[in-house]
Design a protein around this motif. Structure first.
Motif, short mmCIF file in Angstrom:
data_model
loop_
_atom_site.label_atom_id
_atom_site.label_comp_id
_atom_site.label_asym_id
_atom_site.label_seq_id
_atom_site.Cartn_x
_atom_site.Cartn_y
_atom_site.Cartn_z
N PHE A 9 1.04 -1.14 -0.12
CA PHE A 9 -0.02 0.00 -0.07
C PHE A 9 0.79 1.16 0.09
O PHE A 9 1.89 1.31 0.62
CB PHE A 9 -0.95 0.08 1.34
N ARG B 199 -3.29 0.49 -3.61
CA ARG B 199 -2.96 -0.79 -2.71
C ARG B 199 -3.45 -1.89 -3.61
O ARG B 199 -3.90 -1.86 -4.51
CB ARG B 199 -3.87 -0.70 -1.39
N MET C 237 5.86 3.14 -0.97
CA MET C 237 5.24 1.71 -0.68
C MET C 237 5.51 1.28 0.77
O MET C 237 6.63 1.42 0.95
CB MET C 237 5.52 0.73 -1.90
#
Lengths: 202, 314
Positions: free
Chosen positions: A71, A77, A132
């Motif tokens: 995500f 995500r 991320m």
């Protein structure tokens, strides 16, 4: 055409972002693993949950599957699935730079999966000014049965997902594996918003 | 103000935080680690993580950490692969038998202006998860065994035994191997039950199963086929070999006397033997051939072994 379909421009833009990320990821991996890593042209498509297996299964009979969630910002995500064929995996410890007795086979594929997934997605994220985070990679099942056997007992609570499939080849170690990124329906709109912003800037 | 808040929160987390510099020296850790490692701050800060935790697999961990620095990416180590990296106490010391904390570790790169200058290691206590997963696995194993075993005689139950036969049958077909089947039925078992009661009958079944089991080789598959009927699969065995095994079983059963409530129970068995032949297309054919031979043994006086071929000729 469903409302989640990407327009041609959006599709091209995503393809371009992925291509660039693949190039950089391949470069980083080559330096870390000290061998050439080839990434084959990705396929991008939308899948319905009931057709997921057909698109994954193909000729893969015995497969190990590792899942890792990711995500970032702006609601981006998804879940990455790494798929291995057992005959390709016997020199993994060597490839990863470990002694074979330092880690089990399970740990080797989990480790490699994590490296491939996070390296690619990190570069991809930097392309879209994102960052991320990842869940711990998890081995869904070792080398037995087909993917559908691993996942079939579940009924999914999603209908549509964006699927990006990238094949990795490490020819020096005759190693191949496939990475499939699956982005669930609600996150597709978020990705589209990011792509639209990039297209506008362009 | 925010720094203070962060330190306060990090010290109250039920997760270990360990920050290393590029040479793997410890810059900072939180209270969770301090407590569970049972070491004092001044013996830790500035020291190499490998000095403070000599139990760490150094070569492996250095390679792991190098991926974090070089690829600027997170890395993981889960309890299912390695129960623990750090030898720490945990939060279930009283109610589990785990000596060290089971851990999920995450290795995070901490970048300063594009370069990884520090590594943050997060250590989660999953002793609880590990404990219940281990119990679950144990229960599943026991369940799998009780699913295969006949409770009274401890031989395979009918269902599992037949599955074994189906597998052995197709293996023998595929590789052109021999395969023999021995089926036996205790003689006059109903009379025995009437005379000695069902407990006496059960005792005979248990002792007979033990007697047979002792005579078998590894790889032979022994099951309780029905009430007083047992069956043995003999892989890679021809008719002559199977007859020998059957004869040995017959003699052993006839010889053994079972003590039950100060009485001695004697029992004999009739036995049918069959081997796989080219006419058998299904494993059920093998069973019915052995069964025919078994009834032949019954019909010709009991306490004897009959072979399927003989039975067909008669």
């Amino acid at each position: 055409m469903s409302s989640f379909d990407l327009t041609e421009d959006q599709q091209d833009c995503l393809q371009e972002l992925i291509n660039v990320a693949m190039g950089q990821a391949s470069d980083q991996l080559a330096r870390y693993l000290d061998t050439f890593v080839y990434l084959k042209v990705p396929s991008i498509e939308q899948v319905k949950s009931e057709h997921l297996f057909e698109t994954l299964n193909q000729d893969l009979k015995a497969t190990a599957v590792v899942s890792q969630g990711f995500f970032g910002y702006e609601g981006i995500r998804g879940e990455a699935l790494l798929m291995y064929q057992p005959q390709d995996s016997h020199r993994l410890a060597d490839l990863l730079g470990y002694e074979a007795d330092e880690l089990t086979f399970d740990e080797q594929i989990i480790d490699l999966s994590s490296i491939l997934t996070t390296t690619f997605l990190n570069v991809f994220a930097s392309q879209i000014d994102n960052q991320m985070s990842y869940s711990a990679p998890r081995l869904l099942s070792a080398n037995q049965g087909t993917i559908s056997e691993h996942l079939n007992q579940q009924s999914f609570n999603w209908d549509l997902a964006l699927k990006v499939r990238i094949s990795y080849q490490v020819t020096d170690y005759s190693f191949n594996c496939d990475m499939v990124l699956l982005i669930p329906e609600e996150a597709i709109n978020n990705i589209k918003a990011v792509i639209d912003r990039i297209l506008e800037d362009f | 103000m925010l720094d203070e808040l962060c330190i306060n929160i990090s010290n109250r987390l039920n997760t270990g935080i360990l920050i290393l510099d590029n040479n793997y020296n410890i810059i900072m850790w939180n209270r969770f680690l301090q407590v569970h490692a049972n070491k004092e701050d001044n013996h830790v800060e500035g020291k190499s993580v490998f000095t403070v935790f000599p139990e760490l697999p150094r070569r492996w961990l250095e390679r792991k950490l190098s991926s974090v620095v070089q690829l600027k990416t997170q890395s993981f180590c889960g309890w299912e692969q390695r129960h623990h990296l750090f030898e720490l106490s945990h939060s279930r010391p009283i109610t589990t038998d785990s000596h060290f904390m089971a851990q999920n570790c995450t290795f995070l790169p901490v970048e300063v202006e594009g370069d990884v200058e520090r590594i943050c290691i997060l250590i989660e206590d999953v002793t609880d998860v590990c404990h219940y997963q281990t119990q679950l696995n144990k229960a599943l194993e026991e369940l799998a065994i009780s699913n295969r075993i006949d409770g009274l005689t401890q031989a395979f139950n009918r269902k599992h035994w037949e599955e074994c036969l189906a597998k052995e049958f197709s293996r023998a077909r595929r590789y052109q191997h021999d395969l023999a089947l021995v089926m036996l039925d205790l003689d006059h078992f109903k009379l025995l039950n009437d005379t000695f009661g069902h407990q006496g009958g059960d005792m005979v079944l248990i002792e007979t199963a033990k007697t047979i089991d002792k005579l078998l080789r590894m790889g032979d598959l022994f099951g309780r086929y029905g009430g007083e009927e047992f069956a043995v699969i003999l892989p890679n065995t021809d008719l002559e070999g199977a007859e020998e095994v059957a004869e040995r079983i017959r003699q052993a059963i006839a010889k053994s006397a079972i003590n039950h409530q100060d009485r001695r129970i004697s029992v004999t068995a009739s036995i049918g033997v069959a081997v796989i032949d080219s006419d058998d297309s299904r494993y059920e054919d093998l069973i019915s051939n052995a069964d025919t031979a078994l009834y032949q043994a019954k019909a010709t006086g009991r306490n004897r072994v009959c072979l399927a071929k003989e039975a067909v000729e008669i």
